[in-house]
Design a protein around this motif. Sequence first.
Motif, PDB file in Angstrom:
ATOM      1  N   PRO A  22       0.809  -1.224   0.000  1.00  0.00           N
ATOM      2  CA  PRO A  22       0.000   0.000   0.000  1.00  0.00           C
ATOM      3  C   PRO A  22       0.840   1.270   0.000  1.00  0.00           C
ATOM      4  O   PRO A  22       0.462   2.282  -0.609  1.00  0.00           O
ATOM      5  N   THR A  23       1.998   1.228   0.669  1.00  0.00           N
ATOM      6  CA  THR A  23       2.868   2.404   0.717  1.00  0.00           C
ATOM      7  C   THR A  23       3.466   2.699  -0.654  1.00  0.00           C
ATOM      8  O   THR A  23       3.559   3.855  -1.077  1.00  0.00           O
ATOM      9  N   TYR A  24       3.862   1.649  -1.374  1.00  0.00           N
ATOM     10  CA  TYR A  24       4.384   1.812  -2.733  1.00  0.00           C
ATOM     11  C   TYR A  24       3.305   2.396  -3.644  1.00  0.00           C
ATOM     12  O   TYR A  24       3.590   3.271  -4.481  1.00  0.00           O
ATOM     13  N   MET A  25       2.070   1.943  -3.473  1.00  0.00           N
ATOM     14  CA  MET A  25       0.974   2.477  -4.275  1.00  0.00           C
ATOM     15  C   MET A  25       0.699   3.935  -3.940  1.00  0.00           C
ATOM     16  O   MET A  25       0.365   4.734  -4.822  1.00  0.00           O
ATOM     17  N   ASP A  26       0.842   4.296  -2.680  1.00  0.00           N
ATOM     18  CA  ASP A  26       0.603   5.674  -2.256  1.00  0.00           C
ATOM     19  C   ASP A  26       1.577   6.636  -2.917  1.00  0.00           C
ATOM     20  O   ASP A  26       1.278   7.823  -3.062  1.00  0.00           O
ATOM     21  N   GLU A  27       2.730   6.125  -3.344  1.00  0.00           N
ATOM     22  CA  GLU A  27       3.748   6.982  -3.962  1.00  0.00           C
ATOM     23  C   GLU A  27       3.503   7.215  -5.441  1.00  0.00           C
ATOM     24  O   GLU A  27       4.137   8.078  -6.044  1.00  0.00           O
ATOM     25  N   MET A  28       2.616   6.439  -6.064  1.00  0.00           N
ATOM     26  CA  MET A  28       2.411   6.601  -7.510  1.00  0.00           C
ATOM     27  C   MET A  28       0.992   7.050  -7.851  1.00  0.00           C
ATOM     28  O   MET A  28       0.646   7.173  -9.018  1.00  0.00           O
ATOM     29  N   TYR A  29       0.158   7.277  -6.830  1.00  0.00           N
ATOM     30  CA  TYR A  29      -1.195   7.777  -7.050  1.00  0.00           C
ATOM     31  C   TYR A  29      -1.437   8.997  -6.179  1.00  0.00           C
ATOM     32  O   TYR A  29      -1.023   9.029  -5.020  1.00  0.00           O
ATOM     33  N   THR A  30      -2.138   9.981  -6.738  1.00  0.00           N
ATOM     34  CA  THR A  30      -2.596  11.084  -5.908  1.00  0.00           C
ATOM     35  C   THR A  30      -3.671  10.539  -4.973  1.00  0.00           C
ATOM     36  O   THR A  30      -4.185   9.434  -5.168  1.00  0.00           O
ATOM     37  N   GLN A  31      -4.043  11.316  -3.972  1.00  0.00           N
ATOM     38  CA  GLN A  31      -4.991  10.809  -2.988  1.00  0.00           C
ATOM     39  C   GLN A  31      -6.328  10.448  -3.625  1.00  0.00           C
ATOM     40  O   GLN A  31      -6.940   9.430  -3.280  1.00  0.00           O
TER      41      GLN A  31
END
Length: 674
Positions: free
Chosen positions: A212-221
Amino acid sequence: MGKGTENGAVISNPVAGAKDLAEIEIDEKDDRKISQMGVFGWRPRFLECLNQPIVFVVFFGIGNLFTVMSFGVISVYLTTLEKTFNLNSKETGVILLGNDISGLFASLLLANYCSSKKIRWIAAGMFAVVLSCLLPAMATLFAEYPELNKDAFIPSMIGIRGTCNLGENKGFGPPPQGEADYAVRNHGLFWLFVAGSLVLGIGGSPPGIAGPTYMDEMYTQKEFGIAISILYIITFVGFPISVLFAGASLNMYVTLDPPEGMAPNRPEWVGAWWLGFLVPGVVVFIVSFVVMLFPTQMPAAKKVLESKIQKGITTVAEKTNELHRSLAEITRDTIPVAKRILKNKSLNCLVFGDALVFLQIGSISFLPKMYVIAFRLGFSEVGTVIGVSNVVAFVLGLVLGGAIMRIKDWHPKKLLLIYAIAVLVSTPFQASLFYRCDSNTVGGVDIVYPNSTASDPSLYDTCNQDCKCNTAFPSFVCDQSDGTTYFSQCHAGCLGGELNDPTDPKSGVKQYTDCMCTAGKTVTPGECGSRCQTRLYISLALSVLGTMINFSGYAAHATVYQRVVSEVDRTVAQGWRQFVTRVLGTLPAPLLFGYIIDNACTIWRVNFDGKQGNCWVYDLESLLVWFVWVQIILRIASSLLYFAGWYLYPEPTQEDLERYEGGKGAASNGYEMT
């Protein structure tokens, strides 16, 4: 940058984004190394077509789906494994809990290290999952399996059996001696299943922490809500797929080439249980190689980082520190990070609220049994009913949650409030099981037998005391004259019976006659009572609605975990969550709900060797009251903790809200690394 402290965390004032944005540019060589797909210096251009956030989400989701499947099949395979490897309930418990025990320690030890090179940790975890699948599958290479016994008892080949006048020839009888010997010799292979479960706990931790943290870095909120919903949908599909696949594989013979005359209704039949481990292992192995090729930081991460800097969520210095920390630096930071996590009151309210939810979710393992008892469903039916309804609820709830996230960039404090409300509103729907069929009256359990002089009900009374009945297997019969169910024709004291076709012993029993313990003197096979389809549909509709409301808050819940701590502490927060939810949730859940269910048992199985087995008949009223109300209390307590987390979350100023949710200027999420 002005700072103040609150809640054990450091509060940062809005920061100017322009200066930081100028610092994002990095060396072209380093940029290629960090953001292009490949491994060990091999970074071919043709792989760049896969270097998209959605491609990672799909492959990561498929890996999660088959990881879930490798564990989910065990619950379906338990009976087969117990028979094939001579396992008792304690040993099967070790297999089921091994995953949580090893994962408990792995989540604590690896969480801080997962903050750097996240994609490598995710891939390494997946490769460990592959090993966890291969270990139990290997057992079939060394196991012995029973040979065809043409004299073995087959229920469909028996006419009238189990009545009182058959003397000591009661029940189905123990298996032939040769059939049991092979299982004793296979028992040592039990440790391959234990090893696989332990490795699964270790391997499953890094993807759960870093994914989830890796995904948080490539998507805006706004995009993250939809992306995490897609991931959850793919992952949760693993549960019904595991049930369907396991059921199908058990209808295939273990060697895939059954000997002549071997069929699933034979007592010697062993299904191809190993496929439930091998197939997920092969798929995860392939997916692991693809995941390993993804870059440390996707090209899309630059734009997301700009947005985070504008909102005051992070700084270039903090992000650089997270990406380039050495193992020695990570190890040195362990104590300071732990202190920040433990002092974060809002985070810990969220974590301990999750632990109570996981404790309540532990009831799901027993849900098929509850539907069988409450609505008189068959085990083959209940898997389809629960599987389909849950998938519908999961998908609708997650899609709704992702849509809510797309409305605008809600501040994390508001997102936490949304999730707390979703949990609280969905709580009353746990009572859907109360819309059940009417309870059966069981003779000798709920009431004394007719004409009995006993003051309290008992299975064994003067009317059947010479029948030598047992409770090794149930054979429920119904006295239509008063609607009373009896455990078996033997317990009903029946001396004879009539077949549907007197010339064909396979035609089935029409009725049992001369029953000394009943009012009507004849009974028919099966329990009394009807299948109350309308109540089943009402219960399922309420359950789907409650599950949908609950899952509508999952995207917000996942987002809050990425914002309630500083960027560099996100993986540690995930690891802390995994540790606490396992200790207080998934580990004690089977014990809690197992105790509740066992405590409501009225007729226990007593095997031919005199040992107590599973439960056959329950006090449905008592069972449902405890089963449902414990869940409701746990969910209310968890929602109160979520509301406490929302209250303790640093209060943003109106200017911060406008900047955060309007995307103008810079605002603070309230937490920053000290």
